[in-house]
Design an enzyme around this catalytic site. Structure first.
Site, short mmCIF file in Angstrom:
data_model
loop_
_atom_site.label_atom_id
_atom_site.label_comp_id
_atom_site.label_asym_id
_atom_site.label_seq_id
_atom_site.Cartn_x
_atom_site.Cartn_y
_atom_site.Cartn_z
N TYR A 99 27.25 36.64 43.97
CA TYR A 99 28.54 35.87 44.71
C TYR A 99 28.41 35.93 46.17
CZ TYR A 99 29.87 37.22 40.05
OH TYR A 99 29.97 37.45 38.47
N LYS A 127 31.75 47.47 30.50
CA LYS A 127 32.39 48.05 31.81
C LYS A 127 32.66 49.46 31.64
CE LYS A 127 33.88 43.96 34.03
NZ LYS A 127 32.79 43.96 35.25
N ASP A 133 38.70 39.47 24.66
CA ASP A 133 37.69 39.99 25.69
C ASP A 133 38.20 40.98 26.47
OD1 ASP A 133 36.15 40.26 27.64
OD2 ASP A 133 35.79 38.05 28.18
N TYR A 136 38.13 34.22 32.85
CA TYR A 136 36.74 34.64 33.04
C TYR A 136 36.09 35.43 31.96
CZ TYR A 136 32.84 36.47 35.25
OH TYR A 136 31.29 36.81 35.97
#
Length: 449
Positions: free
Chosen positions: A45, A296, A267, A173
């Site tokens: 990014y 995560k 999600d 996202y």
């Protein structure tokens, strides 16, 4: 010249290549490994020509990041929300070391091992309802891709191949791989450049109010026959701007999915394992998705691992004598033994230590510590949900400068877009949390527009 936390490093152009000086070899400046390697690393990014250089890290412990220049920063983002138990937790480290001595990895095709099967059993028991069938992978984006493939093939195996699109939501996202990008926000998200590559899905506003619910219902009426499922980040849209919504939204999605016989995919890559205050965000709404994605915090931030978990009815659509009905997916490092050992140890800590109580205490500390930002110039909203604290601004003028200011204040906070947020480890001390919130109040008070 390149700006770092330890000064400005000169560069020379040699044969068309950008080469950093090696003054660290003489005892000053950045470490040799940093200067020699940074010119070859393509950072995430980041516009490599103009982005500020990353901070050189030599050690992590607890909620602290130790830099090469001797400073320690209090970490406010838990390494993209993964290190829920803090860094380098001795219990997690010991579990990985034991597994490393026995078997770091073995392929999961035609072979199986204790750590993976134990983790699958535990996740099936821990997740709500009959989410009983676990497919492992290595990253959140891939877990979402697998969920999409499951949903599409679910309908193909039932002889309804027209159902191959998804309904997703603006502000969402779901990852950076191709399929996942196609269900992210196409307008305000970071993937607009790739629009010509991506399949078209139905990305609409979350039904947050009566008018939104009506638009949502109309869209379902028009397109239900081509939809494989609905995908949502439950309670919090994370990388899309830390946008919160109520449990009633999830309940409406579940009810609507049932009405039109669609699969509901939650999600939970960001929200799973306690981040919003319940172990899984969907539990706060009393909702059982048909497919759930996790990553995560799954390994406590120690190693890459992800899981896509399906209900019995989804799995049963693949259970067949026909080889073509099998799910044809198999990441090389799926069910990695080290990652699964870390995940099992992380689940031990979630069971044995008061993580959800700690999340509630963090929520109270975030609400108290960020409250002074309300009413300050440029502040749109201050919001807290579980161990997530957000200050949304009208705009942030210079993100790199603001991030550098936080580092100078002794904290690692990584604002993006127009938000400054905190997602600390659940084990953070209240005095450390107060330093984080204080640094944000100070920065906002000075003005960041």
């Amino acid at each position: 010249m390149i700006q770092t936390s330890i000064g400005t490093l000169p560069r020379e152009n040699i044969e068309g290549k950008l080469v950093m000086s090696r003054k660290a070899e003489s005892g000053g400046g950045a470490p040799v490994w940093y200067e020699a390697g940074l010119r070859h690393a393509w950072l995430p990014y980041a516009q490599m020509k103009t982005a500020a250089a990353p901070l050189p890290v030599v050690r992590t412990h607890g909620c602290r990041i130790a830099l090469a220049d001797g400073r320690e920063l209090i970490d406010g983002v838990a390494s993209w929300w993964t290190a829920c138990h803090g860094y380098n937790h001795p219990y997690l480290r010991a579990a990985i070391e034991r597994q490393l001595a026995v078997m770091p990895h073995v392929m999961f095709g035609g072979l199986a091992h204790e750590q993976a099967l134990t983790l699958a059993r535990r996740l099936a028991a821990l997740t709500p309802g009959d989410l009983d069938h676990v497919f492992f992978s290595e990253s959140g984006s891939v877990a979402v891709e697998i969920a999409m493939k499951m949903a599409i093939q679910f309908w193909r195996n039932r002889h309804m191949p027209a159902r191959r699109k998804f309904m997703a939501f603006r502000g969402g996202y779901h990852g950076d791989t191709t399929g996942a990008m196609s269900i992210c926000d196409p307008d305000t998200g970071m993937h607009k450049l790739f629009a010509p590559l991506l399949p078209a899905h139905h990305v609409i506003d979350l039904p947050l109010d009566e008018q939104g619910a009506e638009r949502f219902a109309r869209c379902l009426d028009r397109h239900a026959g081509e939809l494989a499922g609905i995908i949502v980040e439950p309670l919090v849209q994370g990388a899309g701007g830390m946008r919160f919504h109520d449990a009633t939204v999830l309940q409406l999605l579940r009810k609507s999915a049932d009405r039109y016989e669609l699969l509901l995919i939650c999600d939970e890559i960001f929200t799973g394992f306690g981040r919003t205050g319940s172990l899984f965000a969907c539990e706060a709404a009393g909702v059982v998705p048909d497919i759930m994605t996790l990553s995560k915090a799954l390994t406590g931030g120690m190693l890459p691992l992800a899981a896509t978990i399906a209900r019995k009815k989804v799995f049963d659509a693949f259970w067949s004598d026909d080889p073509a009905h099998a799910l044809m997916h198999g990441p090389t490092f799926m069910a990695n033994a080290l990652g699964c050992a870390a995940a099992n140890a992380s689940l031990d800590l979630l069971e044995r230590e008061p993580r959800l109580r700690q999340v509630a205490e963090i929520a109270a500390g975030l609400a108290r510590g960020l409250a002074p930002c309300r009413g300050l110039d440029g502040v749109k909203e201050v919001r807290v949900k579980g161990a997530i604290g957000v200050v949304e601004l009208e705009r942030i003028g210079d993100l790199d400068r603001l991030r550098a200011q936080f580092a100078q204040a002794g904290v690692f906070v990584r604002p993006f877009g127009s938000i400054i947020y905190l997602t600390p480890a659940f084990t953070i001390a209240q005095d450390e949390l107060a330093i984080l919130t204080g640094a944000i109040v100070e920065a906002v008070s000075r003005g960041v527009c």
